[in-house]
Design a protein around this motif. Structure first.
Motif, PDB file in Angstrom:
ATOM      1  N   LYS A  99       0.822  -1.220   0.000  1.00 48.68           N
ATOM      2  CA  LYS A  99       0.000   0.000   0.000  1.00 48.68           C
ATOM      3  C   LYS A  99       0.852   1.265   0.000  1.00 48.68           C
ATOM      4  N   ASP A 111       0.989   8.089   2.207  1.00 47.35           N
ATOM      5  CA  ASP A 111       0.761   9.521   1.931  1.00 47.35           C
ATOM      6  C   ASP A 111       0.577   9.844   0.444  1.00 47.35           C
ATOM      7  N   HIS A 116      -1.999  10.795  -1.313  1.00 44.24           N
ATOM      8  CA  HIS A 116      -2.763  12.017  -1.580  1.00 44.24           C
ATOM      9  C   HIS A 116      -1.852  13.253  -1.497  1.00 44.24           C
ATOM     10  N   GLU A 117      -1.008  13.279  -0.488  1.00 45.80           N
ATOM     11  CA  GLU A 117      -0.107  14.413  -0.280  1.00 45.80           C
ATOM     12  C   GLU A 117       0.964  14.465  -1.380  1.00 45.80           C
ATOM     13  N   SER A 152       4.013  15.447   7.496  1.00 45.29           N
ATOM     14  CA  SER A 152       3.229  14.440   8.234  1.00 45.29           C
ATOM     15  C   SER A 152       3.741  14.331   9.661  1.00 45.29           C
ATOM     16  N   HIS A 202       1.172   6.249  13.104  1.00 43.21           N
ATOM     17  CA  HIS A 202       0.212   7.078  12.354  1.00 43.21           C
ATOM     18  C   HIS A 202       0.177   6.693  10.884  1.00 43.21           C
ATOM     19  N   ILE A 203       1.329   6.409  10.321  1.00 43.47           N
ATOM     20  CA  ILE A 203       1.392   6.129   8.892  1.00 43.47           C
ATOM     21  C   ILE A 203       0.663   4.815   8.577  1.00 43.47           C
ATOM     22  N   LYS A 204       0.815   3.853   9.456  1.00 44.41           N
ATOM     23  CA  LYS A 204       0.193   2.537   9.222  1.00 44.41           C
ATOM     24  C   LYS A 204      -1.328   2.654   9.202  1.00 44.41           C
ATOM     25  N   ALA A 205      -1.838   3.687   9.881  1.00 45.34           N
ATOM     26  CA  ALA A 205      -3.290   3.867   9.945  1.00 45.34           C
ATOM     27  C   ALA A 205      -3.849   4.580   8.725  1.00 45.34           C
ATOM     28  N   LYS A 206      -2.974   5.107   7.859  1.00 42.22           N
ATOM     29  CA  LYS A 206      -3.506   5.837   6.701  1.00 42.22           C
ATOM     30  C   LYS A 206      -2.873   5.418   5.362  1.00 42.22           C
ATOM     31  N   SER A 226      -2.893   3.638   1.653  1.00 45.66           N
ATOM     32  CA  SER A 226      -3.985   3.534   0.674  1.00 45.66           C
ATOM     33  C   SER A 226      -3.598   2.650  -0.513  1.00 45.66           C
TER      34      SER A 226
END
Ligand code: PDD
Length: 278
Positions: free
Chosen positions: A36, A39, A41-42, A205, A272-276, A278
């Motif tokens: 996956k 970040d 989107h960023e 981030s 935090h990164i693992k939670a978002k 994509s």
């Protein structure tokens, strides 16, 4: 490439591509964890900004790039590494003047395997040297003009260390391909955003994640004395995440071991990164 999929050895672009002739192109590197994107989107938003700054024709949709990336990751069976995207102004007769030409941009996307989560440098820390920043003045645009960075990195390796930190008139800018942070007397600081540095996605981030954990990161000018009297130093990038620095110009940072605050910041970033993804 340009919406079609090719085997690595079969993909080729014109020698008249302005990316090749003038470095007239921009790029993004996005980490891949567990298949996956990190970040995404960023990274797409920064790509759009870079294109717009250079007036490159831009009709790109986030979803189209996303689908190509997801397909590449799947076809290449990539679980960990990076996804690279480059957009050049396009192909034209060699001419310094590109005005009034609405060329069709060249888009290249590929993946690369790389160990990110278990990169030994995240645990052991890295050694760096300071070198003069010899780049052009618009480092906030993520162009493929990377010769100065490439020379700085190679020079560091030749000197027996891992990377270079780019310094201008005694002020710390950034790493050869990363943003810099220092910790002095318990305060975390990073150079403010300006045309002198790339606004890293990992940097922004991390600032956000730390805020969420009531940890303040000050954005300000950092000089060489601040750097050399820091207790902890680290570098951030899409593919390195948070890399501790244990030696600068042959001198230990703190006691020469990876510090506790950096370890805590690494943990916060990963959580935090693992939670978002994509
Ligand atoms: N480089 N500064 C420079 C000069 C960089 O080249 C990079 C990233 C960064 C960090 O930005 P981000 O957190 O968005 O990756 C800062 C990438 C990784 C590269 O060129 O491979």
């Amino acid at each position: 490439m340009n919406g079609e999929f090719f085997l690595k050895k079969e993909a080729s672009i014109s020698v008249f591509d302005r990316g090749f002739l003038f470095s007239d192109s921009v790029y993004e590197v996005c980490a891949v964890i567990g298949g996956k994107l990190v970040d995404w989107h960023e990274h797409f938003a920064r790509l759009m900004r870079s294109l717009d700054h250079l007036d490159i024709v831009n009709n790109f949709q986030e979803q189209d790039f996303y689908q190509v990336k997801k397909k590449l990751i799947k076809e290449n069976q990539l679980t960990e590494g990076l996804c690279y995207v480059q957009v050049s102004r396009g192909v034209a007769e060699r001419d310094f003047n590109f005005a009034k030409k609405s060329l069709l941009p060249t888009v290249v996307i590929f993946t690369q395997e790389k160990s990110i989560l278990n990169n030994p440098a995240s645990k052991s820390g890295i050694k760096i040297i300071t070198v003069p920043d010899e780049r052009w003045q618009r480092r906030d645009i993520k162009t493929t003009q990377l010769l100065a960075q490439s020379l700085a990195k190679t020079y560091a390796i030749q000197k027996g260390v891992d990377d270079s930190l780019l310094v201008q008139d005694g002020i710390i800018n950034e790493g050869s391909s990363s943003n810099a942070f220092i910790i002095r007397d318990g305060r975390i600081m990073t150079p403010s955003l300006s045309k002198a540095i790339l606004g890293g996605i990992t940097r922004s981030s991390l600032v956000k994640f730390c805020q969420m954990n009531n940890i303040e990161i000050r954005e300000q000018k950092i000089n060489i004395d601040d750097l050399m009297s820091s207790q902890e130093v680290f570098l951030t990038s899409a593919t390195g995440f948070v890399l501790p620095v244990v030696e600068i110009d042959g001198r230990n940072v703190g006691n020469g071991l990876v510090g506790d605050m950096v370890k805590e910041i690494q943990r916060i970033y990963l959580d935090h990164i693992k939670a978002k993804l994509s």
